[in-house]
Design an enzyme around this catalytic site. Structure first.
Site, PDB file in Angstrom:
ATOM      1  N   LYS A  69    -167.335 -12.171  37.976  1.00  0.00           N
ATOM      2  CA  LYS A  69    -166.780 -12.343  39.329  1.00  0.00           C
ATOM      3  C   LYS A  69    -167.095 -11.082  40.115  1.00  0.00           C
ATOM      4  O   LYS A  69    -167.300 -10.013  39.550  1.00  0.00           O
ATOM      5  CB  LYS A  69    -165.261 -12.548  39.238  1.00  0.00           C
TER       6      LYS A  69
ATOM      7  N   LYS B  45    -171.466 -15.862  35.330  1.00  0.00           N
ATOM      8  CA  LYS B  45    -171.454 -16.834  36.431  1.00  0.00           C
ATOM      9  C   LYS B  45    -170.066 -16.820  37.019  1.00  0.00           C
ATOM     10  O   LYS B  45    -169.067 -16.931  36.299  1.00  0.00           O
ATOM     11  CB  LYS B  45    -171.786 -18.234  35.861  1.00  0.00           C
TER      12      LYS B  45
ATOM     13  N   ASN C 116    -162.548 -24.134  51.756  1.00  0.00           N
ATOM     14  CA  ASN C 116    -163.480 -25.027  51.077  1.00  0.00           C
ATOM     15  C   ASN C 116    -162.788 -25.931  50.052  1.00  0.00           C
ATOM     16  O   ASN C 116    -162.951 -27.151  50.066  1.00  0.00           O
ATOM     17  CB  ASN C 116    -164.574 -24.176  50.400  1.00  0.00           C
TER      18      ASN C 116
ATOM     19  N   SER D 200    -172.290 -25.610  40.254  1.00  0.00           N
ATOM     20  CA  SER D 200    -173.166 -24.441  40.389  1.00  0.00           C
ATOM     21  C   SER D 200    -174.168 -24.408  39.244  1.00  0.00           C
ATOM     22  O   SER D 200    -175.354 -24.108  39.440  1.00  0.00           O
ATOM     23  CB  SER D 200    -172.345 -23.151  40.367  1.00  0.00           C
TER      24      SER D 200
ATOM     25  N   GLN E  42    -162.594 -16.869  34.439  1.00  0.00           N
ATOM     26  CA  GLN E  42    -163.883 -17.559  34.560  1.00  0.00           C
ATOM     27  C   GLN E  42    -164.552 -17.770  33.195  1.00  0.00           C
ATOM     28  O   GLN E  42    -165.251 -18.759  32.988  1.00  0.00           O
ATOM     29  CB  GLN E  42    -164.794 -16.720  35.471  1.00  0.00           C
TER      30      GLN E  42
ATOM     31  N   GLY F  52    -169.981 -18.433  45.702  1.00  0.00           N
ATOM     32  CA  GLY F  52    -168.956 -18.135  46.709  1.00  0.00           C
ATOM     33  C   GLY F  52    -167.549 -18.170  46.146  1.00  0.00           C
ATOM     34  O   GLY F  52    -167.311 -18.581  45.015  1.00  0.00           O
ATOM     35  N   ASP F  53    -166.616 -17.728  46.951  1.00  0.00           N
ATOM     36  CA  ASP F  53    -165.175 -17.801  46.650  1.00  0.00           C
ATOM     37  C   ASP F  53    -164.495 -17.599  48.006  1.00  0.00           C
ATOM     38  O   ASP F  53    -165.117 -17.841  49.059  1.00  0.00           O
ATOM     39  CB  ASP F  53    -164.776 -16.733  45.626  1.00  0.00           C
TER      40      ASP F  53
HETATM   41  P1  NDP Z   1    -161.760 -20.182  51.480  1.00  0.00           P
HETATM   42  O1  NDP Z   1    -162.001 -18.816  51.945  1.00  0.00           O
HETATM   43  O2  NDP Z   1    -162.682 -21.261  51.884  1.00  0.00           O
HETATM   44  O3  NDP Z   1    -160.278 -20.655  51.873  1.00  0.00           O
HETATM   45  C1  NDP Z   1    -159.166 -19.956  51.424  1.00  0.00           C
HETATM   46  C2  NDP Z   1    -157.940 -20.587  52.030  1.00  0.00           C
HETATM   47  O4  NDP Z   1    -156.793 -19.991  51.447  1.00  0.00           O
HETATM   48  C3  NDP Z   1    -157.817 -20.350  53.538  1.00  0.00           C
HETATM   49  O5  NDP Z   1    -157.129 -21.409  54.115  1.00  0.00           O
HETATM   50  C4  NDP Z   1    -157.013 -19.064  53.592  1.00  0.00           C
HETATM   51  O6  NDP Z   1    -156.281 -18.875  54.808  1.00  0.00           O
HETATM   52  C5  NDP Z   1    -156.047 -19.261  52.461  1.00  0.00           C
HETATM   53  N1  NDP Z   1    -155.670 -17.941  51.907  1.00  0.00           N
HETATM   54  C6  NDP Z   1    -156.495 -17.026  51.352  1.00  0.00           C
HETATM   55  N2  NDP Z   1    -155.813 -15.931  51.004  1.00  0.00           N
HETATM   56  C7  NDP Z   1    -154.538 -16.174  51.339  1.00  0.00           C
HETATM   57  C8  NDP Z   1    -153.351 -15.426  51.231  1.00  0.00           C
HETATM   58  N3  NDP Z   1    -153.351 -14.200  50.683  1.00  0.00           N
HETATM   59  N4  NDP Z   1    -152.216 -16.008  51.674  1.00  0.00           N
HETATM   60  C9  NDP Z   1    -152.216 -17.250  52.209  1.00  0.00           C
HETATM   61  N5  NDP Z   1    -153.322 -17.992  52.359  1.00  0.00           N
HETATM   62  C10 NDP Z   1    -154.466 -17.467  51.913  1.00  0.00           C
HETATM   63  O7  NDP Z   1    -161.696 -20.082  49.869  1.00  0.00           O
HETATM   64  P2  NDP Z   1    -161.887 -21.220  48.793  1.00  0.00           P
HETATM   65  O8  NDP Z   1    -161.340 -22.503  49.304  1.00  0.00           O
HETATM   66  O9  NDP Z   1    -163.268 -21.167  48.305  1.00  0.00           O
HETATM   67  O10 NDP Z   1    -160.964 -20.693  47.592  1.00  0.00           O
HETATM   68  C11 NDP Z   1    -159.593 -21.006  47.475  1.00  0.00           C
HETATM   69  C12 NDP Z   1    -159.138 -20.784  46.051  1.00  0.00           C
HETATM   70  O11 NDP Z   1    -159.914 -21.594  45.153  1.00  0.00           O
HETATM   71  C13 NDP Z   1    -159.270 -19.365  45.540  1.00  0.00           C
HETATM   72  O12 NDP Z   1    -158.238 -19.107  44.610  1.00  0.00           O
HETATM   73  C14 NDP Z   1    -160.600 -19.405  44.767  1.00  0.00           C
HETATM   74  O13 NDP Z   1    -160.683 -18.382  43.802  1.00  0.00           O
HETATM   75  C15 NDP Z   1    -160.493 -20.778  44.144  1.00  0.00           C
HETATM   76  N6  NDP Z   1    -161.752 -21.381  43.710  1.00  0.00           N
HETATM   77  C16 NDP Z   1    -162.776 -21.568  44.607  1.00  0.00           C
HETATM   78  C17 NDP Z   1    -163.933 -22.177  44.177  1.00  0.00           C
HETATM   79  C18 NDP Z   1    -165.017 -22.526  45.131  1.00  0.00           C
HETATM   80  O14 NDP Z   1    -165.941 -23.248  44.717  1.00  0.00           O
HETATM   81  N7  NDP Z   1    -164.977 -22.109  46.392  1.00  0.00           N
HETATM   82  C19 NDP Z   1    -164.140 -22.533  42.755  1.00  0.00           C
HETATM   83  C20 NDP Z   1    -162.957 -22.369  41.939  1.00  0.00           C
HETATM   84  C21 NDP Z   1    -161.839 -21.784  42.402  1.00  0.00           C
HETATM   85  P3  NDP Z   1    -156.809 -17.791  55.875  1.00  0.00           P
HETATM   86  O15 NDP Z   1    -158.085 -18.358  56.397  1.00  0.00           O
HETATM   87  O16 NDP Z   1    -155.727 -17.685  56.850  1.00  0.00           O
HETATM   88  O17 NDP Z   1    -157.027 -16.531  55.091  1.00  0.00           O
END
Ligand code: NDP
Length: 445
Positions: A126, A90, A241, A377, A111, A165-166
Protein backbone atom coordinates in the site's frame (compact mmCIF):
# COMPACT_ATOMS: atom_id res chain seq x y z
CA UNK A 1 -4.44 -16.03 24.56
CA UNK A 2 -1.44 -18.36 23.96
CA UNK A 3 2.00 -17.28 25.19
CA UNK A 4 3.35 -17.14 21.64
CA UNK A 5 0.51 -14.93 20.44
CA UNK A 6 0.80 -12.65 23.45
CA UNK A 7 4.57 -12.37 23.06
CA UNK A 8 4.29 -11.67 19.34
CA UNK A 9 1.77 -8.87 19.89
CA UNK A 10 3.72 -7.33 22.79
CA UNK A 11 6.96 -7.33 20.82
CA UNK A 12 5.23 -5.82 17.83
CA UNK A 13 3.62 -3.08 19.93
CA UNK A 14 6.95 -2.15 21.52
CA UNK A 15 8.68 -2.03 18.11
CA UNK A 16 5.93 0.07 16.53
CA UNK A 17 5.02 2.78 19.02
CA UNK A 18 2.10 5.07 18.14
CA UNK A 19 0.87 2.75 15.38
CA UNK A 20 -2.59 2.06 16.76
CA UNK A 21 -4.29 1.27 13.46
CA UNK A 22 -1.56 -1.16 12.49
CA UNK A 23 -1.81 -2.87 15.89
CA UNK A 24 -5.62 -2.98 15.60
CA UNK A 25 -5.36 -4.76 12.24
CA UNK A 26 -2.67 -7.21 13.38
CA UNK A 27 -4.43 -8.00 16.66
CA UNK A 28 -7.64 -8.90 14.86
CA UNK A 29 -5.83 -11.28 12.50
CA UNK A 30 -3.58 -12.84 15.16
CA UNK A 31 -6.44 -13.45 17.59
CA UNK A 32 -8.24 -15.42 14.88
CA UNK A 33 -5.20 -17.66 14.49
CA UNK A 34 -5.26 -19.01 18.05
CA UNK A 35 -6.85 -22.39 17.14
CA UNK A 36 -4.22 -22.95 14.42
CA UNK A 37 -1.22 -22.54 16.70
CA UNK A 38 -1.56 -25.88 18.50
CA UNK A 39 -2.49 -27.65 15.29
CA UNK A 40 0.43 -26.27 13.22
CA UNK A 41 3.53 -26.04 15.48
CA UNK A 42 5.57 -24.71 12.52
CA UNK A 43 3.82 -21.36 12.87
CA UNK A 44 5.79 -20.74 16.05
CA UNK A 45 8.85 -22.86 15.18
CA UNK A 46 9.37 -21.00 11.89
CA UNK A 47 8.54 -17.58 13.39
CA UNK A 48 5.73 -17.09 10.87
CA UNK A 49 3.87 -14.48 12.92
CA UNK A 50 7.01 -12.44 13.46
CA UNK A 51 7.88 -12.55 9.75
CA UNK A 52 4.39 -11.91 8.50
CA UNK A 53 3.98 -8.79 10.65
CA UNK A 54 7.27 -7.13 9.63
CA UNK A 55 7.08 -5.37 6.24
CA UNK A 56 9.63 -6.55 3.70
CA UNK A 57 10.31 -2.90 2.89
CA UNK A 58 8.98 0.56 3.79
CA UNK A 59 9.80 3.62 1.72
CA UNK A 60 9.20 7.22 2.77
CA UNK A 61 10.13 10.12 0.57
CA UNK A 62 9.79 13.86 0.12
CA UNK A 63 7.47 15.14 -2.58
CA UNK A 64 8.13 18.77 -3.51
CA UNK A 65 5.90 20.49 -6.04
CA UNK A 66 4.78 23.98 -7.03
CA UNK A 67 1.18 25.15 -6.54
CA UNK A 68 -0.79 27.49 -8.82
CA UNK A 69 0.44 30.55 -6.93
CA UNK A 70 4.06 29.59 -7.50
CA UNK A 71 4.65 28.48 -3.91
CA UNK A 72 6.70 25.38 -3.14
CA UNK A 73 4.74 22.70 -1.29
CA UNK A 74 6.23 19.74 0.52
CA UNK A 75 4.39 16.49 1.18
CA UNK A 76 5.47 13.06 2.28
CA UNK A 77 5.13 9.94 0.14
CA UNK A 78 4.96 6.32 1.32
CA UNK A 79 5.07 2.87 -0.17
CA UNK A 80 5.05 -0.20 2.03
CA UNK A 81 5.80 -3.55 0.40
CA UNK A 82 4.51 -5.79 3.15
CA UNK A 83 4.62 -9.28 1.68
CA UNK A 84 5.59 -10.66 -1.71
CA UNK A 85 5.10 -14.27 -0.62
CA UNK A 86 2.26 -14.78 -3.11
CA UNK A 87 3.27 -12.37 -5.88
CA UNK A 88 4.30 -8.77 -6.60
CA UNK A 89 3.17 -6.21 -4.02
CA UNK A 90 -0.31 -5.06 -4.97
CA UNK A 91 -2.42 -2.42 -3.30
CA UNK A 92 -3.70 1.10 -3.76
CA UNK A 93 -2.36 4.53 -2.96
CA UNK A 94 -4.24 6.92 -0.73
CA UNK A 95 -3.96 10.70 -1.00
CA UNK A 96 -5.54 12.20 2.11
CA UNK A 97 -4.27 14.61 4.80
CA UNK A 98 -4.69 11.89 7.47
CA UNK A 99 -2.12 9.61 5.79
CA UNK A 100 0.87 8.62 7.91
CA UNK A 101 2.99 5.48 8.18
CA UNK A 102 0.51 3.86 10.60
CA UNK A 103 -2.34 4.20 8.08
CA UNK A 104 -0.31 2.81 5.20
CA UNK A 105 1.01 -0.09 7.30
CA UNK A 106 -2.42 -1.17 8.49
CA UNK A 107 -3.76 -1.03 4.94
CA UNK A 108 -0.77 -2.95 3.55
CA UNK A 109 -1.09 -5.61 6.26
CA UNK A 110 -4.80 -6.11 5.53
CA UNK A 111 -3.99 -6.25 1.84
CA UNK A 112 -1.78 -9.35 2.27
CA UNK A 113 -4.72 -11.49 3.41
CA UNK A 114 -7.27 -9.84 1.13
CA UNK A 115 -5.06 -10.54 -1.88
CA UNK A 116 -4.49 -14.09 -0.70
CA UNK A 117 -8.27 -14.59 -0.51
CA UNK A 118 -8.66 -13.65 -4.19
CA UNK A 119 -6.49 -16.66 -5.11
CA UNK A 120 -4.80 -14.58 -7.81
CA UNK A 121 -1.05 -14.63 -6.99
CA UNK A 122 -0.57 -11.10 -5.68
CA UNK A 123 1.34 -9.93 -2.60
CA UNK A 124 0.32 -7.14 -0.24
CA UNK A 125 1.39 -3.50 -0.39
CA UNK A 126 0.00 0.00 0.00
CA UNK A 127 1.14 3.57 -0.45
CA UNK A 128 0.08 7.15 -0.49
CA UNK A 129 0.69 10.66 0.70
CA UNK A 130 -0.64 13.30 3.08
CA UNK A 131 -1.39 15.39 -0.04
CA UNK A 132 -5.04 16.52 -0.12
CA UNK A 133 -6.44 16.61 -3.67
CA UNK A 134 -9.60 18.35 -2.42
CA UNK A 135 -9.77 21.95 -3.61
CA UNK A 136 -6.68 21.57 -5.81
CA UNK A 137 -6.73 22.44 -9.51
CA UNK A 138 -6.12 19.78 -12.15
CA UNK A 139 -2.71 21.30 -12.80
CA UNK A 140 -1.76 21.06 -9.12
CA UNK A 141 -2.89 17.44 -8.91
CA UNK A 142 -0.89 16.66 -12.04
CA UNK A 143 2.28 18.33 -10.76
CA UNK A 144 1.95 16.56 -7.43
CA UNK A 145 1.45 13.17 -9.13
CA UNK A 146 4.48 13.78 -11.35
CA UNK A 147 6.65 14.68 -8.36
CA UNK A 148 5.34 11.65 -6.43
CA UNK A 149 6.11 9.25 -9.28
CA UNK A 150 9.56 10.78 -9.82
CA UNK A 151 10.59 9.04 -6.61
CA UNK A 152 8.21 6.06 -6.59
CA UNK A 153 9.27 4.81 -10.03
CA UNK A 154 12.54 3.46 -8.59
CA UNK A 155 10.57 0.91 -6.58
CA UNK A 156 7.61 -0.19 -8.71
CA UNK A 157 7.40 -2.51 -11.71
CA UNK A 158 5.21 -5.16 -13.29
CA UNK A 159 6.95 -7.98 -11.39
CA UNK A 160 7.78 -6.13 -8.19
CA UNK A 161 5.06 -3.72 -7.13
CA UNK A 162 1.89 -2.68 -8.95
CA UNK A 163 0.05 0.23 -7.26
CA UNK A 164 -3.59 1.23 -7.86
CA UNK A 165 -6.07 3.78 -6.45
CA UNK A 166 -7.65 4.28 -3.03
CA UNK A 167 -9.10 7.32 -1.24
CA UNK A 168 -8.27 10.43 -3.25
CA UNK A 169 -6.71 8.45 -6.09
CA UNK A 170 -8.95 7.67 -9.06
CA UNK A 171 -8.45 7.30 -12.80
CA UNK A 172 -7.32 10.94 -13.15
CA UNK A 173 -4.46 10.53 -10.67
CA UNK A 174 -3.52 7.08 -12.03
CA UNK A 175 -3.32 8.65 -15.52
CA UNK A 176 -0.90 11.35 -14.34
CA UNK A 177 1.20 8.80 -12.44
CA UNK A 178 1.31 6.49 -15.47
CA UNK A 179 2.31 9.41 -17.71
CA UNK A 180 5.26 10.29 -15.50
CA UNK A 181 6.32 6.65 -15.19
CA UNK A 182 6.29 6.35 -18.98
CA UNK A 183 8.32 9.54 -19.35
CA UNK A 184 10.95 8.54 -16.79
CA UNK A 185 11.41 4.95 -17.88
CA UNK A 186 10.99 5.39 -21.62
CA UNK A 187 8.65 2.40 -21.55
CA UNK A 188 4.94 2.06 -22.03
CA UNK A 189 4.74 -0.51 -19.18
CA UNK A 190 0.97 -0.67 -18.99
CA UNK A 191 1.11 -3.29 -16.27
CA UNK A 192 2.86 -1.13 -13.68
CA UNK A 193 -0.33 0.55 -12.43
CA UNK A 194 -3.93 -0.65 -12.35
CA UNK A 195 -7.15 1.34 -12.22
CA UNK A 196 -6.14 3.11 -15.42
CA UNK A 197 -8.67 4.66 -17.73
CA UNK A 198 -9.83 2.14 -20.30
CA UNK A 199 -8.08 4.03 -23.10
CA UNK A 200 -4.75 3.65 -21.28
CA UNK A 201 -5.12 -0.11 -20.83
CA UNK A 202 -7.48 -0.11 -17.86
CA UNK A 203 -10.00 -2.89 -17.40
CA UNK A 204 -13.69 -2.46 -17.95
CA UNK A 205 -15.55 -2.92 -14.64
CA UNK A 206 -12.51 -1.97 -12.50
CA UNK A 207 -14.23 1.26 -11.45
CA UNK A 208 -17.30 -0.71 -10.38
CA UNK A 209 -15.46 -3.73 -8.97
CA UNK A 210 -15.07 -2.94 -5.27
CA UNK A 211 -18.64 -1.75 -4.77
CA UNK A 212 -20.19 -4.45 -6.96
CA UNK A 213 -18.05 -7.08 -5.26
CA UNK A 214 -19.18 -6.02 -1.78
CA UNK A 215 -22.80 -6.39 -2.86
CA UNK A 216 -22.17 -9.79 -4.46
CA UNK A 217 -20.65 -10.84 -1.14
CA UNK A 218 -23.66 -9.46 0.76
CA UNK A 219 -25.99 -11.43 -1.52
CA UNK A 220 -24.04 -14.64 -0.80
CA UNK A 221 -24.23 -14.00 2.95
CA UNK A 222 -27.94 -13.24 2.95
CA UNK A 223 -28.58 -16.35 0.87
CA UNK A 224 -27.21 -18.47 3.75
CA UNK A 225 -30.29 -17.26 5.67
CA UNK A 226 -32.60 -17.72 2.69
CA UNK A 227 -32.72 -13.99 2.29
CA UNK A 228 -31.73 -11.43 -0.36
CA UNK A 229 -31.31 -7.70 -0.92
CA UNK A 230 -34.63 -7.46 -2.72
CA UNK A 231 -36.83 -4.96 -0.94
CA UNK A 232 -34.21 -4.17 1.70
CA UNK A 233 -33.61 -0.64 2.94
CA UNK A 234 -29.89 0.07 2.90
CA UNK A 235 -27.51 2.82 3.99
CA UNK A 236 -24.08 3.37 2.44
CA UNK A 237 -21.46 5.63 4.01
CA UNK A 238 -19.26 7.74 1.75
CA UNK A 239 -20.00 8.84 -1.80
CA UNK A 240 -16.71 7.99 -3.46
CA UNK A 241 -15.77 5.20 -5.83
CA UNK A 242 -16.68 2.27 -3.58
CA UNK A 243 -19.88 3.83 -2.20
CA UNK A 244 -21.34 4.85 -5.57
CA UNK A 245 -20.96 1.44 -7.21
CA UNK A 246 -22.02 -0.38 -4.07
CA UNK A 247 -25.22 1.68 -4.09
CA UNK A 248 -25.73 1.04 -7.82
CA UNK A 249 -25.54 -2.72 -7.41
CA UNK A 250 -27.86 -2.65 -4.37
CA UNK A 251 -30.43 -0.88 -6.51
CA UNK A 252 -29.90 -3.31 -9.40
CA UNK A 253 -30.61 -6.20 -7.02
CA UNK A 254 -33.85 -4.62 -5.82
CA UNK A 255 -32.70 -2.88 -2.64
CA UNK A 256 -33.32 0.76 -1.80
CA UNK A 257 -30.48 3.09 -0.73
CA UNK A 258 -31.85 5.64 1.72
CA UNK A 259 -28.72 7.45 2.88
CA UNK A 260 -25.17 8.27 1.78
CA UNK A 261 -22.54 10.71 3.08
CA UNK A 262 -19.21 12.47 2.75
CA UNK A 263 -16.97 13.94 5.42
CA UNK A 264 -19.29 16.97 5.74
CA UNK A 265 -22.46 14.99 6.67
CA UNK A 266 -25.19 12.69 5.40
CA UNK A 267 -28.05 12.87 2.95
CA UNK A 268 -31.34 11.03 3.47
CA UNK A 269 -33.76 10.45 0.63
CA UNK A 270 -36.93 8.53 1.55
CA UNK A 271 -37.67 7.89 -2.13
CA UNK A 272 -34.27 6.23 -2.58
CA UNK A 273 -31.03 7.99 -3.53
CA UNK A 274 -30.82 9.12 -7.14
CA UNK A 275 -27.35 7.88 -8.05
CA UNK A 276 -27.14 9.87 -11.27
CA UNK A 277 -27.17 13.01 -9.12
CA UNK A 278 -24.57 11.65 -6.67
CA UNK A 279 -22.40 10.49 -9.53
CA UNK A 280 -22.61 13.89 -11.30
CA UNK A 281 -21.76 15.70 -8.05
CA UNK A 282 -18.89 13.45 -7.03
CA UNK A 283 -17.41 11.96 -10.19
CA UNK A 284 -17.80 14.96 -12.48
CA UNK A 285 -18.16 18.18 -10.48
CA UNK A 286 -16.13 17.12 -7.41
CA UNK A 287 -18.78 18.89 -5.32
CA UNK A 288 -19.92 18.32 -1.70
CA UNK A 289 -22.84 16.04 -0.82
CA UNK A 290 -24.90 18.92 0.65
CA UNK A 291 -25.63 19.95 -2.96
CA UNK A 292 -27.83 16.85 -3.38
CA UNK A 293 -31.05 18.17 -1.71
CA UNK A 294 -30.90 21.23 -3.97
CA UNK A 295 -31.42 18.88 -6.92
CA UNK A 296 -33.76 16.35 -5.35
CA UNK A 297 -37.10 17.24 -3.84
CA UNK A 298 -37.96 15.50 -0.54
CA UNK A 299 -34.36 14.73 0.45
CA UNK A 300 -32.40 16.36 3.27
CA UNK A 301 -28.82 17.02 4.31
CA UNK A 302 -27.82 16.36 7.95
CA UNK A 303 -24.44 17.89 8.80
CA UNK A 304 -24.27 16.28 12.24
CA UNK A 305 -25.53 12.81 11.41
CA UNK A 306 -23.92 9.61 10.22
CA UNK A 307 -25.82 7.27 7.93
CA UNK A 308 -26.05 4.73 10.79
CA UNK A 309 -28.61 6.98 12.50
CA UNK A 310 -31.22 6.22 9.83
CA UNK A 311 -33.26 3.00 10.10
CA UNK A 312 -32.13 0.33 7.65
CA UNK A 313 -31.99 -3.43 7.11
CA UNK A 314 -28.47 -3.60 5.73
CA UNK A 315 -25.53 -1.19 6.22
CA UNK A 316 -22.49 -0.79 3.98
CA UNK A 317 -19.62 1.25 5.48
CA UNK A 318 -17.74 2.44 2.38
CA UNK A 319 -15.83 5.55 3.50
CA UNK A 320 -12.92 5.10 5.89
CA UNK A 321 -11.42 3.23 8.88
CA UNK A 322 -13.13 3.14 12.29
CA UNK A 323 -16.16 5.09 11.04
CA UNK A 324 -18.68 2.73 12.68
CA UNK A 325 -18.43 2.81 16.49
CA UNK A 326 -20.07 0.77 19.25
CA UNK A 327 -22.79 3.41 19.61
CA UNK A 328 -23.38 3.31 15.88
CA UNK A 329 -23.73 -0.48 16.02
CA UNK A 330 -26.26 -0.11 18.88
CA UNK A 331 -28.27 2.38 16.80
CA UNK A 332 -28.22 0.07 13.78
CA UNK A 333 -29.37 -2.94 15.82
CA UNK A 334 -32.10 -0.99 17.59
CA UNK A 335 -33.42 0.03 14.19
CA UNK A 336 -33.53 -3.59 13.01
CA UNK A 337 -30.34 -3.85 10.93
CA UNK A 338 -29.57 -7.51 10.10
CA UNK A 339 -26.26 -7.22 8.25
CA UNK A 340 -23.18 -5.00 7.95
CA UNK A 341 -20.89 -5.41 4.94
CA UNK A 342 -17.59 -3.51 4.85
CA UNK A 343 -16.82 -1.88 1.52
CA UNK A 344 -14.10 0.24 3.16
CA UNK A 345 -10.99 -1.06 4.94
CA UNK A 346 -11.49 -1.67 8.69
CA UNK A 347 -14.41 0.79 9.01
CA UNK A 348 -16.00 -1.04 11.94
CA UNK A 349 -14.44 -0.67 15.39
CA UNK A 350 -13.68 -3.97 17.20
CA UNK A 351 -16.31 -3.40 19.95
CA UNK A 352 -18.94 -2.74 17.29
CA UNK A 353 -18.04 -5.98 15.49
CA UNK A 354 -18.36 -7.92 18.78
CA UNK A 355 -21.79 -6.48 19.45
CA UNK A 356 -23.06 -7.18 15.93
CA UNK A 357 -21.84 -10.77 16.22
CA UNK A 358 -23.39 -11.21 19.69
CA UNK A 359 -26.74 -10.06 18.37
CA UNK A 360 -26.51 -12.46 15.44
CA UNK A 361 -26.28 -9.78 12.75
CA UNK A 362 -24.27 -10.90 9.73
CA UNK A 363 -20.93 -9.12 9.49
CA UNK A 364 -18.57 -9.16 6.49
CA UNK A 365 -15.00 -7.86 7.03
CA UNK A 366 -13.49 -5.66 4.34
CA UNK A 367 -10.65 -8.01 3.57
CA UNK A 368 -13.23 -10.43 2.18
CA UNK A 369 -16.08 -8.17 1.09
CA UNK A 370 -14.05 -5.46 -0.66
CA UNK A 371 -11.56 -7.80 -2.32
CA UNK A 372 -13.35 -7.36 -5.66
CA UNK A 373 -11.36 -4.20 -6.41
CA UNK A 374 -7.96 -5.77 -6.15
CA UNK A 375 -9.23 -8.92 -7.85
CA UNK A 376 -10.21 -6.94 -10.94
CA UNK A 377 -6.90 -5.08 -10.72
CA UNK A 378 -5.23 -8.48 -11.04
CA UNK A 379 -7.50 -9.21 -14.01
CA UNK A 380 -6.33 -5.88 -15.47
CA UNK A 381 -2.72 -7.09 -15.08
CA UNK A 382 -3.65 -10.32 -16.88
CA UNK A 383 -5.28 -8.40 -19.74
CA UNK A 384 -2.27 -6.07 -20.06
CA UNK A 385 0.19 -8.99 -20.08
CA UNK A 386 -1.83 -10.82 -22.74
CA UNK A 387 -2.53 -7.63 -24.75
CA UNK A 388 -6.25 -8.35 -24.43
CA UNK A 389 -9.35 -6.35 -23.56
CA UNK A 390 -12.14 -8.32 -21.99
CA UNK A 391 -15.76 -7.17 -22.17
CA UNK A 392 -17.54 -5.67 -19.16
CA UNK A 393 -19.68 -8.81 -18.90
CA UNK A 394 -16.62 -11.10 -18.92
CA UNK A 395 -14.93 -9.17 -16.12
CA UNK A 396 -18.13 -8.86 -14.11
CA UNK A 397 -18.74 -12.60 -14.38
CA UNK A 398 -15.19 -13.33 -13.14
CA UNK A 399 -15.74 -10.86 -10.29
CA UNK A 400 -18.96 -12.55 -9.25
CA UNK A 401 -17.27 -15.97 -9.28
CA UNK A 402 -14.30 -14.69 -7.27
CA UNK A 403 -16.59 -13.15 -4.63
CA UNK A 404 -18.55 -16.40 -4.38
CA UNK A 405 -15.29 -18.33 -3.95
CA UNK A 406 -14.11 -15.98 -1.21
CA UNK A 407 -17.45 -16.41 0.52
CA UNK A 408 -17.10 -20.19 0.25
CA UNK A 409 -13.56 -20.12 1.72
CA UNK A 410 -14.69 -17.95 4.65
CA UNK A 411 -17.61 -20.20 5.52
CA UNK A 412 -15.50 -23.35 5.04
CA UNK A 413 -13.00 -22.29 7.72
CA UNK A 414 -15.65 -20.79 9.99
CA UNK A 415 -17.55 -24.10 9.93
CA UNK A 416 -14.42 -26.24 10.19
CA UNK A 417 -13.51 -24.55 13.47
CA UNK A 418 -17.15 -24.54 14.66
CA UNK A 419 -17.60 -20.82 14.40
CA UNK A 420 -20.51 -20.64 11.97
CA UNK A 421 -21.22 -17.20 10.49
CA UNK A 422 -17.91 -15.84 11.85
CA UNK A 423 -16.69 -14.26 8.62
CA UNK A 424 -13.88 -12.38 10.40
CA UNK A 425 -12.43 -15.65 11.61
CA UNK A 426 -13.03 -17.45 8.31
CA UNK A 427 -11.43 -14.68 6.22
CA UNK A 428 -8.40 -14.35 8.49
CA UNK A 429 -7.71 -18.08 8.59
CA UNK A 430 -8.31 -18.64 4.86
CA UNK A 431 -6.11 -15.66 3.94
CA UNK A 432 -3.37 -16.54 6.43
CA UNK A 433 -2.92 -20.23 5.58
CA UNK A 434 -1.92 -19.60 1.96
CA UNK A 435 0.55 -16.87 2.90
CA UNK A 436 2.04 -18.89 5.78
CA UNK A 437 2.58 -21.88 3.54
CA UNK A 438 4.38 -19.74 0.95
CA UNK A 439 6.55 -18.05 3.60
CA UNK A 440 7.51 -21.49 4.90
CA UNK A 441 8.33 -22.87 1.43
CA UNK A 442 10.76 -20.05 0.64
CA UNK A 443 12.96 -20.88 3.64
CA UNK A 444 14.44 -18.09 5.71
CA UNK A 445 14.58 -15.04 3.46
P1 NDP B 1 -12.88 7.88 -2.51
O1 NDP B 1 -11.82 8.88 -2.30
O2 NDP B 1 -13.43 7.67 -3.86
O3 NDP B 1 -14.12 8.18 -1.54
C1 NDP B 1 -13.96 8.21 -0.16
C2 NDP B 1 -15.27 8.60 0.46
O4 NDP B 1 -15.17 8.46 1.87
C3 NDP B 1 -15.66 10.06 0.21
O5 NDP B 1 -17.04 10.17 0.20
C4 NDP B 1 -15.04 10.76 1.40
O6 NDP B 1 -15.67 12.00 1.74
C5 NDP B 1 -15.29 9.77 2.50
N1 NDP B 1 -14.24 9.90 3.53
C6 NDP B 1 -12.91 9.72 3.35
N2 NDP B 1 -12.25 9.97 4.49
C7 NDP B 1 -13.19 10.29 5.39
C8 NDP B 1 -13.14 10.65 6.75
N3 NDP B 1 -11.97 10.70 7.41
N4 NDP B 1 -14.31 10.91 7.36
C9 NDP B 1 -15.49 10.83 6.70
N5 NDP B 1 -15.59 10.52 5.40
C10 NDP B 1 -14.45 10.24 4.76
O7 NDP B 1 -12.28 6.50 -1.92
P2 NDP B 1 -12.74 5.02 -2.22
O8 NDP B 1 -14.21 4.96 -2.42
O9 NDP B 1 -11.85 4.46 -3.25
O10 NDP B 1 -12.36 4.28 -0.85
C11 NDP B 1 -13.25 4.18 0.24
C12 NDP B 1 -12.81 3.06 1.16
O11 NDP B 1 -12.77 1.82 0.43
C13 NDP B 1 -11.44 3.22 1.77
O12 NDP B 1 -11.42 2.61 3.05
C14 NDP B 1 -10.55 2.37 0.84
O13 NDP B 1 -9.36 1.95 1.47
C15 NDP B 1 -11.49 1.22 0.57
N6 NDP B 1 -11.21 0.43 -0.63
C16 NDP B 1 -11.15 1.04 -1.87
C17 NDP B 1 -10.93 0.27 -2.98
C18 NDP B 1 -10.99 0.85 -4.35
O14 NDP B 1 -10.98 0.06 -5.31
N7 NDP B 1 -11.11 2.16 -4.52
C19 NDP B 1 -10.63 -1.18 -2.87
C20 NDP B 1 -10.80 -1.71 -1.54
C21 NDP B 1 -11.04 -0.92 -0.48
P3 NDP B 1 -14.90 13.38 1.40
O15 NDP B 1 -14.90 13.46 -0.09
O16 NDP B 1 -15.68 14.41 2.08
O17 NDP B 1 -13.52 13.21 1.96
Amino acid sequence: MSTYLKRSLETLASRNPAQDLFMQAVTEVFESLEPLLAEIPDIEAKAILERISEPERQIMFRVSWVDDRGRIQVNRGYRVGFSSALGPYKGGMRFHPSVKLDVIKFLAFEQIFKNSLTGLGIGGGKGGSDFDPKGKSDGEVMRFCQAFMSELYHFVGEDTDVPAGDIGVGAREIGYLAGQYKRLTKSFAQGVLTGKQVGLGGSLARKEATGFGAVYFAAEMLATRDDSLKGKNCVVSGSGNVAIYCARKIQELGGKVLAMSDSSGSIHDPAGIDLDIVSALKEVERARIDEYPKRRHGSKFFPEQKVWDFPCDVAFPCATQNELSLDDAKALLENGCIAVIEGANMPTQPEAISLLRQKDALFAPGKAANAGGVAVSALEMQQNAALQNWTFAQVDERLKTIMAEIHKDCTFYANKYRRPDDYVFGANVAGFLKVAEAVNCYGVI
